[in-house]
Design a protein around this motif. Structure first.
Motif, PDB file in Angstrom:
ATOM      1  N   MET A 162       0.882  -1.257  -0.093  1.00 29.77           N
ATOM      2  CA  MET A 162      -0.035   0.061   0.030  1.00 29.77           C
ATOM      3  C   MET A 162       0.942   1.125  -0.125  1.00 29.77           C
ATOM      4  N   ALA A 163       0.696   1.838  -0.762  1.00 34.70           N
ATOM      5  CA  ALA A 163       1.298   3.495  -1.030  1.00 34.70           C
ATOM      6  C   ALA A 163       0.394   4.469  -1.598  1.00 34.70           C
ATOM      7  N   LEU A 164      -0.243   5.116  -0.828  1.00 37.50           N
ATOM      8  CA  LEU A 164      -1.353   6.122  -1.311  1.00 37.50           C
ATOM      9  C   LEU A 164      -1.194   7.272  -0.735  1.00 37.50           C
ATOM     10  N   SER A 165      -1.475   8.272  -1.719  1.00 38.07           N
ATOM     11  CA  SER A 165      -1.470   9.694  -1.295  1.00 38.07           C
ATOM     12  C   SER A 165      -2.573  10.241  -0.559  1.00 38.07           C
ATOM     13  N   ILE A 166      -2.422  11.105   0.270  1.00 41.24           N
ATOM     14  CA  ILE A 166      -3.526  11.749   1.221  1.00 41.24           C
ATOM     15  C   ILE A 166      -4.624  12.391   0.209  1.00 41.24           C
TER      16      ILE A 166
ATOM     17  N   ASP B  24       1.217   4.307   4.234  1.00 38.01           N
ATOM     18  CA  ASP B  24       1.206   2.601   3.469  1.00 38.01           C
ATOM     19  C   ASP B  24       0.950   1.731   4.551  1.00 38.01           C
ATOM     20  N   ASN B  25       0.011   2.265   5.742  1.00 36.42           N
ATOM     21  CA  ASN B  25      -0.659   1.121   6.591  1.00 36.42           C
ATOM     22  C   ASN B  25      -1.687   2.127   7.172  1.00 36.42           C
ATOM     23  N   VAL B  26      -2.559   1.373   7.789  1.00 39.84           N
ATOM     24  CA  VAL B  26      -3.731   1.911   8.452  1.00 39.84           C
ATOM     25  C   VAL B  26      -3.894   1.306   9.771  1.00 39.84           C
ATOM     26  N   SER B  27      -4.276   2.233  10.904  1.00 43.21           N
ATOM     27  CA  SER B  27      -4.460   1.662  12.120  1.00 43.21           C
ATOM     28  C   SER B  27      -5.525   2.214  12.929  1.00 43.21           C
TER      29      SER B  27
ATOM     30  N   PRO C 212       5.400   6.803  10.971  1.00 40.60           N
ATOM     31  CA  PRO C 212       4.957   8.061  10.374  1.00 40.60           C
ATOM     32  C   PRO C 212       4.200   7.864   9.257  1.00 40.60           C
ATOM     33  N   LEU C 213       4.110   6.589   8.473  1.00 42.42           N
ATOM     34  CA  LEU C 213       3.513   6.521   7.358  1.00 42.42           C
ATOM     35  C   LEU C 213       1.906   5.907   7.678  1.00 42.42           C
ATOM     36  N   THR C 214       1.602   5.906   8.709  1.00 44.17           N
ATOM     37  CA  THR C 214       0.428   5.363   9.416  1.00 44.17           C
ATOM     38  C   THR C 214      -0.913   6.322   9.146  1.00 44.17           C
ATOM     39  N   LEU C 215      -1.876   5.821   8.657  1.00 43.68           N
ATOM     40  CA  LEU C 215      -3.265   6.686   8.530  1.00 43.68           C
ATOM     41  C   LEU C 215      -3.975   5.870   9.737  1.00 43.68           C
TER      42      LEU C 215
END
Length: 813
Positions: free
Chosen positions: A1-5, A26-29, A39-42
């Motif tokens: 997963m590599a998605l822009s905001i 690149d990940n969801v929590s 830092p790359l967590t949504l």
């Protein structure tokens, strides 16, 4: 997963507020406690009945997380991170999952039903994994939140999905269907689970079938009840009764296996499965139907089906050798379940040192280099001290793990066991079934007798949330873990409660609190019945004493002044009618005079205890206690010019006198699944199951006796089973002599004769059982409530009587 905001914002209908609009994730929590956040967590700040993740955002920003989906931006945090503002964060998570699912196009099996979903999913994964790169729901992630988290784990290498969907009431499945978007539907057994959420069986069936509105084919066990609701033009049905089904199956038992004869159009073949019980047979048939639909030849179906195995769906916490703790997850090894197991390890670690025993990882959808780089990062994030890898592939990537040792196979590990050192650590054992890690568990597990008390940590979490839902959002919560956690285990329960961020833990005596503090518990602990001689230890271990007498107050003040303490927290107990411990109304002038100008201590809370909160026939007395508490506590607060926490409600009080929540409540027996209210009991989950085994079976003739004093005399030929548990384990002798029963193979077996110190005997004449079979002493049947009622005592006594020689096993579904 590599998605822009920027790509995500319109998909979830968000309003952007932030400082870095070009950020990517690149990940969801959804778990603020997870060490895997980065830092790359949504982070989706979910809001529940009594929990709002928005309160953790400031802390998470401090840990480096920069992207949040919120319903509101917390005060003073604007501009400190990226905020995607939505109306409902749970719905936003679901919308994100729908968007993410639509990025991929491959066959997806959607599974729903009342029973068997997780087992069928795991078996299908086993049966199909030689030919497909499968993404599936980890464990039983089948809820409104679990399904989105499962789907978000898809990557580019997957070419088959298997997702399960669970619902508890109407209008839930329509949210899950677009997230899973199944192409193949599988309806498992429809039973009584969650019946309370539906008006009738038909409503339940219609709701479940909403998962299959757009599938290419629906597979199910043909029967008239379900047929009436089926609208799909293409179905693939089976039956053991209806020859109009596409596949007709007859079955017979051969020793320890079931032989299935399959009639499928012009094709006829046999296959064996290693199960005898109806549920497993039905689940196996569902899997076979998928294989038939996929066009597998009969020899392949037969060879793979014969290898099916019991599925262990629980993470178990066990006592290990040399004061170690084991987390047993020895039946699966994939990337998603590893992430879950590592989070569980963090929530249940009993020691600072953490060891991971890990087999090769299967079915990740990633190439080996990328996979083990991600595994390495997970291990670093979770601060694992030592890695023991087992398998040829993980051995190749040994250099990616600090402080690691690897073995080609389990046999090599076992041969080297004596050269390895284990002790004073928490050990996560995580391996694919083919590695037979149960052998490793057997080596590391502390050896005790075969009677165990199983504690369901999911049920504790459920019961905690049930009572939290009754509270005002601002009401604090103390949970009682005294008496070895009401017999269930002190530290393990305390660790889970700390994970849930309860405000206080309550113990009766100082040594209980010291044990928890020594083991690493940091949540404030109140000692409710401290002895004056324990005050030095209470101070040493930063416990907080309840003070209930002038003598005790003076004793604690003397020590606190000697130690030059300042504002040490104490809790003042008032006697409002229990007449057990506490200051009475005529003690207040002396209490107030003593507390004035005493900077060494600080009144952290004022409390009292209700005598009749569980008996609405004595409601007036309870209300008089509340009124007196209000009067006395207000007087104290006014005279001392303080604003402490006030609390008077226990478990029954939470339910029966919600208007008297004050600042905090004390949850006790309710956490452990016990209520004195029959209606409320339906909403609580059973926490404790006491299990043993059949040691021996014998047949006695008419006129022969069993046990001490010959208190049971057989009136006919009788089959007797001996169970290795007795009154030394906490089973009351009054439960014997035909009054009580145990459950063997889902049937009641009544206790005959007197219960012995270490054994009891039951009549199993009408039960098909053998030596070694599992025996339920209490749990779902008989319940602790029933035993208490029949033996004229209370559930507290039943639970707290279970001896500590009985091994406790903690597990999470």
């Amino acid at each position: 997963m590599a998605l822009s905001i920027q790509h995500i914002i319109p998909k979830i209908g968000a309003e952007y507020h932030g400082k870095n609009p070009d950020a990517t994730i690149d990940n969801v929590s959804i778990d603020s406690r997870s060490l895997q956040n980065n830092p790359l967590t949504l982070f989706f700040a979910l809001v529940g009945p009594n929990n709002d993740a928005h309160i953790y955002i400031d802390e998470l920003i401090g840990k480096g997380i920069q992207n949040f989906v919120v319903t509101n931006i917390p005060k003073d945090l604007g501009g400190k991170a990226n905020f995607l503002k939505v109306k409902n964060t749970t719905e936003a998570l679901q919308q994100f999952a729908v968007f993410y699912r639509n990025l991929y196009s491959f066959p997806v099996i959607g599974i729903t039903g009342s029973n068997g979903k997780t087992i069928v999913k795991e078996w299908l994964n086993f049966l199909l994994s030689p030919d497909y790169n499968i993404i599936r729901s980890p464990k039983s992630y089948n809820s409104q939140v679990g399904v989105p988290l499962s789907v978000i784990s898809i990557n580019e290498k997957h070419n088959l999905g298997i997702f399960e969907a669970g619902i508890s009431t109407i209008n839930e499945m329509q949210k899950l269907e677009p997230i899973i978007r199944p192409t193949i539907g599988l309806l498992t057994n429809i039973g009584s689970a969650h019946d309370e959420g539906f008006a009738n069986l038909g409503e339940k069936i219609k709701e479940k079938l909403k998962l299959f509105v757009d599938v290419d084919v629906l597979i199910y066990n043909k029967n008239k009840t379900i047929d009436a609701f089926i609208k799909n033009s293409k179905t693939f049905t089976w039956s053991c009764k209806d020859r109009n089904a596409d596949v007709f199956i007859s079955k017979k038992t051969i020793l320890d296996k079931t032989l299935l004869h399959i009639d499928f159009g012009d094709h006829h073949f046999d296959l064996k499965i290693p199960f005898l019980d109806d549920a497993s047979i039905e689940n196996a048939i569902q899997c076979m139907m998928i294989l038939l639909h996929f066009g597998y030849d009969y020899k392949t179906i037969e060879s793979r089906m014969e290898l099916l195995y019991p599925v262990e769906m629980r993470l178990k916490v066990k006592n290990g050798i040399n004061n170690s703790t084991l987390i047993d997850d020895s039946y699966s090894s994939d990337f998603q379940s590893l992430k879950i197991a590592l989070d569980f390890l963090e929530s249940q670690k009993h020691h600072k040192k953490k060891t991971l025993i890990l087999s090769d990882i299967f079915q990740s959808g990633l190439d080996k280099e990328e996979l083990y780089a991600k595994v390495s990062q997970l291990i670093i994030s979770n601060k694992i001290n030592r890695v023991i890898g087992i398998g040829s592939t993980i051995s190749e990537f040994k250099n990616k793990f600090l402080n690691s040792i690897t073995f080609k196979n389990t046999e090599d590990f076992i041969n080297a066991f004596d050269t390895l050192s284990f002790g004073n650590e928490t050990i996560l054992i995580k391996g694919a079934r083919t590695f037979e890690f149960e052998k490793i568990v057997a080596l590391l597990e502390e050896k005790t007798h075969e009677t165990v008390l199983e504690i369901n940590l999911n049920a504790i979490s459920h019961n905690l949330n049930f009572f939290k839902s009754k509270l005002n959002p601002e009401t604090k919560l103390m949970v009682m873990v005294k008496a070895f956690g009401y017999g269930n285990g002190g530290f393990e329960i305390a660790k889970l409660l700390e994970h849930h961020k309860v405000d206080y833990l309550g113990v009766a005596f100082a040594d209980e609190g010291i044990s928890l503090k020594t083991a690493g518990i940091t949540t404030p602990i109140m000692v409710l019945n401290p002895e004056n001689t324990s005050f030095p230890s209470i101070i040493q271990y930063q416990l907080e004493p309840e003070i209930y007498s002038v003598k005790g107050l003076n004793a604690f003040l003397k020590i606190s002044e000697q130690k030059k303490l300042y504002h040490y927290p104490v809790h003042i107990k008032l006697d409002t009618g229990m007449h057990r411990l506490g200051f009475q109304e005529n003690d207040l002038p002396e209490l107030i005079a003593t507390l004035k100008n005493t900077p060494s201590i600080k009144v952290k809370s004022i409390l009292s205890h209700m005598a009749t909160s569980d008996d609405l026939n004595q409601k007036q007395f309870a209300l008089s206690q509340i009124d007196l508490f209000e009067k006395l506590s207000s007087n104290l607060m006014q005279e001392l010019k303080i604003n402490p926490i006030r609390h008077i409600l226990n478990t029954s009080g939470i339910s029966n006198f919600t208007e008297a929540q004050y600042d905090m409540v004390r949850l006790g027996i309710g956490l452990y699944g016990i209520s004195n209210d029959a209606e409320e009991q339906h909403y609580l989950e059973n926490v404790s199951t006491l299990k043993s085994i059949v040691s021996q079976i014998r047949t006695i003739n008419e006129g022969e006796s069993v046990g001490y004093g010959r208190r049971f005399m057989a009136e006919k030929t009788t089959k007797i089973a001996t169970i290795p548990i007795g009154y030394a384990d906490g089973i009351s002798r009054s439960w014997g002599n035909g009054l009580g029963f145990v459950t063997i193979n889902h049937q009641k077996a009544y206790i005959v004769g007197s219960i012995c110190m270490d054994m009891l005997m039951v009549d199993c004449s009408e039960i098909n059982c053998k030596e070694g079979d599992q025996v339920i002493i209490f749990g779902e049947s008989p319940t602790v409530n029933l035993i208490a009622e029949k033996t004229h005592t209370i559930p507290y006594e039943i639970l707290t009587s279970i001896s500590q020689r009985v091994k406790r096993v903690f597990y999470r579904e």
